[in-house]
Scaffold this active site. Structure first.
Site, PDB file in Angstrom:
ATOM      1  CB  ALA A 172     -58.210 -12.533  23.321  1.00 35.92           C
ATOM      2  CG  ASP A 173     -62.414 -11.257  19.920  1.00 38.84           C
ATOM      3  OD1 ASP A 173     -61.703 -10.238  19.935  1.00 38.84           O
ATOM      4  OD2 ASP A 173     -62.593 -11.933  18.895  1.00 38.84           O
ATOM      5  CG  LEU A 174     -65.798 -14.620  24.104  1.00 39.17           C
ATOM      6  CD1 LEU A 174     -65.998 -16.094  24.433  1.00 39.17           C
ATOM      7  CD2 LEU A 174     -67.121 -14.004  23.643  1.00 39.17           C
TER       8      LEU A 174
END
Length: 400
Positions: A172-174
């Protein structure tokens, strides 16, 4: 802003990086690797609220080096009016400002998009949040695993008997970082036509939902709630992980043609006409029987043997590598996904390469390791016209 000559497709741009943790630095790293001048804004030593999160240099040096290569570091306390004044001077000559504070923080600090774009209308202002800039969850702290859960990914990952499963990378961050970078590039292209910047927004939750792709479409169009299928594909069989004599093999025998080729390569041509094995829907319904039938054959040879044999027959497959084996793979070496660097403290190290290639701008290893905190503060302030005595005063006041 003046700086040493730079090369790369984005070398004409200056990016102010007010991000931390992972999603924001991931977005900015793209610009740094492609030649943009990136100035990382860091909280000065002695000021409250330093970078004590994941990716901070004291927690995981390898992670920090990989996220922040090719950047400059300016220590700047934006809670102080003099610090905000310095930021405003930087903004006048910058192209992009990226932040991933909670939505209300930037407005409390007086560095929101309206304020900064009033100073420089050409500025592209980018924000990454956990759940969006407004709405009922806007104030929630955003973390990758929480977005994976709320965005549905954990409900379709892993085996049903194991319960919801987090993906092994901070996806999700990436993805939020990559979508942010894409949005910034689109805004820069739009600026060429309009002369004006704009506010680019994304969030961990939105990015995670976008990555659900066909799993989300099953619900939105067919009103079917997808479940967990472990290593197997939910819609086609056999596609998944199979044990071999010495390890594991990924096989993607999608469709009838691949199924026939697989059976023939395994010496199991009779399975093609086996009742219940005739077409993908039938094989999906008899998943366990199909997997058991081919699984016993696959355990008779090594992964390398089967890979060679199946690829020769035109059946998509590949070994399952641990991370060390990934970077030892001949194709990975050929693709130069391991970027060497000489680090002043760590010596010879390697960083993860960018996966994009531009024919006019060949990829190059990072020219600059991740900066020490405030490495470039004095030089940047001098560019803005601050004298050395004035810089010393600002340091004493913990403004920089």
């Amino acid at each position: 802003m003046s700086s040493s000559p730079r090369s790369g497709a984005l070398s004409r741009y200056t990016v102010l990086d007010a991000t931390r943790v992972r999603a924001g630095p991931t977005a900015v790293r793209l610009f740094a690797d492609m030649g943009a001048r990136v100035i990382k804004l860091e909280i000065p030593p002695g000021a409250p609220g330093g970078d004590d999160m994941i990716g901070g240099r004291d927690h995981n040096r390898a992670d920090y080096e990989n996220l922040h290569r090719n950047k400059e570091s300016l220590t700047l306390n934006m809670k102080e009016p003099e610090g905000v004044a310095i930021l405003h001077e930087l903004v006048k000559k910058a192209d992009v400002f990226v932040e991933n504070y909670r939505p209300d923080v930037k407005h409390r600090l007086g560095i929101g998009p309206d304020t900064l774009r009033a100073i420089n209308p050409r500025l592209v202002y980018a924000s990454i949040s956990g759940f969006g800039q407004d709405g009922p969850y806007a104030g929630w702290p955003g973390f990758d695993s929480i977005a994976q859960g709320m965005g549905g990914l954990m409900s379709v990952t892993g085996k049903p008997e194991d319960g919801p499963m987090r993906v092994g990378i901070p996806i999700a961050d990436l993805c939020a970082g990559h979508f942010c970078a894409m949005g910034v590039l689109a805004a820069l292209l739009d600026r060429e036509a309009t002369g004006e910047g704009q506010w680019v927004q994304t969030s961990l939750l939105e990015s995670q939902i976008a990555m659900l792709d066909f799993q989300a479409a099953q619900w939105l169009i067919d009103r079917k709630v997808p479940g967990q299928h472990g290593n197997e594909h939910p819609l086609t069989v056999p596609t998944g992980v199979f044990e071999t004599q010495d390890g594991y093999l990924n096989i993607a025998a999608i469709g009838q043609t691949m199924w026939v080729r697989l059976c023939e390569s395994l010496g199991l041509a009779q399975l093609v006409n086996e009742p219940g094995f005739g077409a993908d829907p039938e094989r999906v319904a008899n998943r366990d029987r199909v997997n058991a039938a081919i699984g016993s054959a696959l355990r008779t040879r090594t992964t390398a043997d089967w890979t060679q044999r199946l690829l020769k027959a035109g059946v998509p497959c590949g070994p399952i590598h641990t991370i060390d084996k990934v970077f030892d793979d001949p194709q990975v070496k050929h693709l130069e996904m391991q970027w060497p660097m000489q680090h002043p403290e760590l010596g010879d190290i390697a960083l993860v390469g960018q996966p994009m290639r531009l024919s006019r701008h060949p990829r190059t290893a990072p020219a600059k390791p991740a900066p020490q905190q405030g490495d470039d503060t004095d030089a940047i302030l001098r560019e803005l016209g601050y004298s050395d005595p004035r810089i010393a005063e600002l340091r004493a006041a913990v403004v920089v």
